[in-house]
Design an enzyme around this catalytic site. Sequence first.
Site, PDB file in Angstrom:
ATOM      1  N   HIS A  58       7.476   6.790  -2.860  1.00 49.58           N
ATOM      2  CA  HIS A  58       8.345   5.947  -1.587  1.00 49.58           C
ATOM      3  C   HIS A  58       9.115   5.049  -1.738  1.00 49.58           C
ATOM      4  O   HIS A  58       8.705   3.996  -2.249  1.00 49.58           O
ATOM      5  CB  HIS A  58       7.095   5.298  -0.876  1.00 49.58           C
ATOM      6  CG  HIS A  58       6.419   6.695  -0.286  1.00 49.58           C
ATOM      7  ND1 HIS A  58       6.654   7.830   0.508  1.00 49.58           N
ATOM      8  CD2 HIS A  58       4.908   6.722  -1.001  1.00 49.58           C
ATOM      9  CE1 HIS A  58       5.552   8.145   1.169  1.00 49.58           C
ATOM     10  NE2 HIS A  58       4.721   7.693  -0.081  1.00 49.58           N
ATOM     11  N   LEU A  59      10.789   5.671  -2.009  1.00 47.17           N
ATOM     12  CA  LEU A  59      11.710   4.635  -2.412  1.00 47.17           C
ATOM     13  C   LEU A  59      11.891   3.764  -1.351  1.00 47.17           C
ATOM     14  O   LEU A  59      12.521   2.060  -1.918  1.00 47.17           O
ATOM     15  CB  LEU A  59      12.572   5.440  -2.424  1.00 47.17           C
ATOM     16  CG  LEU A  59      13.959   4.903  -4.291  1.00 47.17           C
ATOM     17  CD1 LEU A  59      12.889   3.968  -5.200  1.00 47.17           C
ATOM     18  CD2 LEU A  59      14.361   5.910  -4.292  1.00 47.17           C
ATOM     19  N   ASN A  97       9.982   9.760   4.328  1.00 45.54           N
ATOM     20  CA  ASN A  97       9.683   8.644   5.425  1.00 45.54           C
ATOM     21  C   ASN A  97       9.416   7.002   5.400  1.00 45.54           C
ATOM     22  O   ASN A  97       9.208   6.484   5.625  1.00 45.54           O
ATOM     23  CB  ASN A  97       7.706   8.541   5.729  1.00 45.54           C
ATOM     24  CG  ASN A  97       7.367   8.370   3.943  1.00 45.54           C
ATOM     25  OD1 ASN A  97       7.685   8.022   2.907  1.00 45.54           O
ATOM     26  ND2 ASN A  97       5.889   7.107   4.035  1.00 45.54           N
ATOM     27  N   ASP A 112       5.203  14.118   4.142  1.00 48.59           N
ATOM     28  CA  ASP A 112       4.592  12.931   3.287  1.00 48.59           C
ATOM     29  C   ASP A 112       3.943  12.092   4.415  1.00 48.59           C
ATOM     30  O   ASP A 112       4.696  11.807   4.845  1.00 48.59           O
ATOM     31  CB  ASP A 112       4.700  12.468   2.064  1.00 48.59           C
ATOM     32  CG  ASP A 112       3.579  11.588   1.409  1.00 48.59           C
ATOM     33  OD1 ASP A 112       2.373  11.662   1.780  1.00 48.59           O
ATOM     34  OD2 ASP A 112       4.286  11.013   0.546  1.00 48.59           O
ATOM     35  N   ASP A 164       2.765   8.587  -6.313  1.00 45.72           N
ATOM     36  CA  ASP A 164       2.465   7.732  -4.212  1.00 45.72           C
ATOM     37  C   ASP A 164       2.904   6.237  -4.375  1.00 45.72           C
ATOM     38  O   ASP A 164       2.610   5.620  -3.942  1.00 45.72           O
ATOM     39  CB  ASP A 164       0.774   8.597  -4.157  1.00 45.72           C
ATOM     40  CG  ASP A 164       1.081   8.520  -2.084  1.00 45.72           C
ATOM     41  OD1 ASP A 164       2.077   8.075  -1.605  1.00 45.72           O
ATOM     42  OD2 ASP A 164       0.530   8.455  -1.800  1.00 45.72           O
TER      43      ASP A 164
END
Lengths: 307, 425
Positions: free
Chosen positions: B63-64, B95, B152, B305
């Site tokens: 999740h950047l 997301n 996600d 993750d």
Amino acid sequence: MRRKDLLDIETLEPSEIEYLLDNATSFREILARPVKKVPTLRGKSVATIFFEASTRTRTSFEHAAKIMSADTYSLAGATSSIVKGESLKDTMLTLDAMGIDAFVIRHAYSGAAAQAASYVPHKPVINAGDGTHEHPTQGLLDMLTIRQAKGRIEGLTVTIVGDIAHSRVARSNIWGLSKMGASVRIVGPSTLIPADADKLPVSVYTNLEEALEGADVVNVLRIQLERMTVGYFPSIREYARLFGVSKARLAVAKPDVTVLHPGPMNRGVEIASELADDPEISVITDQVTNGVAIRMATLFWLMGAST
Amino acid sequence: MNLHLAGGRIIDPANNRDEIGDILVQDGVVKQVGRVDAGQADVKRIDCAGKVVAPGLIDIHVHLRVPGQEYKEDVASGTAAAAAGGFTAIACQPNTQPPIDRAGIVRQIAELAVGASARVHVIAAVSIGLEHKELVEMAELKDAGAVAVGDDAFPVQDSGFLRRAMEYCHMLDLPYIAHCEDKSLTGDGVMSEGYVSTVLGLKGIPRWAENIGTARNAQLAMATGCHLHVLHVSTKESVEIVRQAKRLGAPITAETCPQYVSATDEACIGYNTNAKMSPPLRTKEDQDAIKEGLADGTLDLIATDHAPHAAHEKEREFALAPFGMIGLETSLGLVITHLVKPGVITLAQMVDKMSTQPARLLGVPGGSLGVGDVADITVFDPDLQWTVNPAVFKSKSRNTIYGGTELTGKAVATIVGGRLIESAS
């Protein structure tokens, strides 16, 4: 034997529970005096911070603190900066900086009291109920009331009836009573028995008659009526039919059975009115009196000896 | 600058290589493998004796936080964290705010990633706004560089919608990257449902929430022919569901994360919000089944993750804190410590699951050290002992449960396209 905080009963030693019950027994005598004031905590301040509404628990704590001559401040969620979005951390840091000596916290979320305690590393925090985790002073006052009624806790069979899954009172009772040698049963609708409940120090029942058979003490939990609307049980009527405690239901319990309820009661739902009002069986008003004594003992334990 | 990686143990599952040797990197590609003459002009020699030289690690589950939540992580910090952890490429999840649901956002990320410390591949959202009402323009997203689509953190609940989405993905040859969860069972749960949640009084997330999601999605993969990639497997039943689906010929791959083999729900005791994640940390029994799944190939790859959150967001009541933990800088150490050293998987299996398989899944360069391949290379010391110190992380965030943990195994050099990004020496 000193701790900074009272956050739960799960981690208390039996000797600590004994000490608190013994001290509360002494403090109860003060409540019977015409002039209810002792100087024990004079010059100390206690803040009751109630992020969740409660009249009786807050009044009980404030009364206990005032009898011991502490100054009290009460912060309620609706009137304080909490509604402006201040974090729990900032609320605690602010009150700490003002010089408040001890904090009593009620919060809708489990673990909030422990988190609050971590933000004030040198001052006592008393958990007055955190979410569905624990309500340690309620557990202690229940034990004090049972000891007073029965002369002992060890060897008794205590049945806790109701919404076990969402009850902090149940958790505090389970830990305390089992540590003190009672045999604990829990009973309620299968939807309100928490996951892996059989790994707790209890016997698990979903049939009220079986759970009441031979019980010395019955602790009836308040049923939150809004649970019904999210499908934990079909109706209040059916709940009362299966789990409402009445004198007739208690026929299978010990003849001298004692009944507790943490209040506030839903008469005619989880407990029959005639039972709640029967002084031979019900000790509900003793619980309220003992609540003040237990809170005095707790404040004394955490604040008293430091002067 | 050309590089001569000298005398390391080259582990390259894509080319069936596991031997001591040299690698010559020239003009951004692997020029020679095996024996390289020393003393060539314009070549920097890196002594790799006692180290493993592997195709660069690829983390497909990051999740950047770009665009929109750059206070948690941005392309520079996220790729720096990746390089520090031995990753030469990452794939970012969609997301974001707004979600990665149009080509312009894919191009924006690609632009920001030019010259960054790791390659950034983009996984696009399956639907506009991740609301699962309208499909994204997948062909255009693919043209812009998106390597897959997925959901996600916002798992599609409507099976009918997901069926269409997967049919469409299949047409465009894009894998579907799925967060498998039936949200109606999760409700407002915040940790794994079981004894620990009961004692802590925290709302539980039952394991069947994940299991039912995995089973449904596996059925849809078989029905549509779309390649399903199952993110973050955390339950023993999900491992078995994936195993059965593969046996039935489903086009399915699956991953787990280091935290699901190294921590359990007991990490939540004390209301440690860094242990709050989705799916939640489970039990020892689940760990054992996941290890078995890694060993027998049911679980194809390992991802992190990596889910950064600011300190003030995690320093909240447990129920209010966001889900997620960072992982880029601890992944390799956790995998070696908990999977390789105890003999659950070999180093070669580890490299396969952290480099070769991820490259294959997304169809991106890397994952192989054949002559002519892109020179994305990770050099790591499998025996180096170190203590996790979040204060020195390159990530902007510190939300990990592993601070102070002793680990074995650490990257010592990370090379991206022949460029030496990270070097411990």
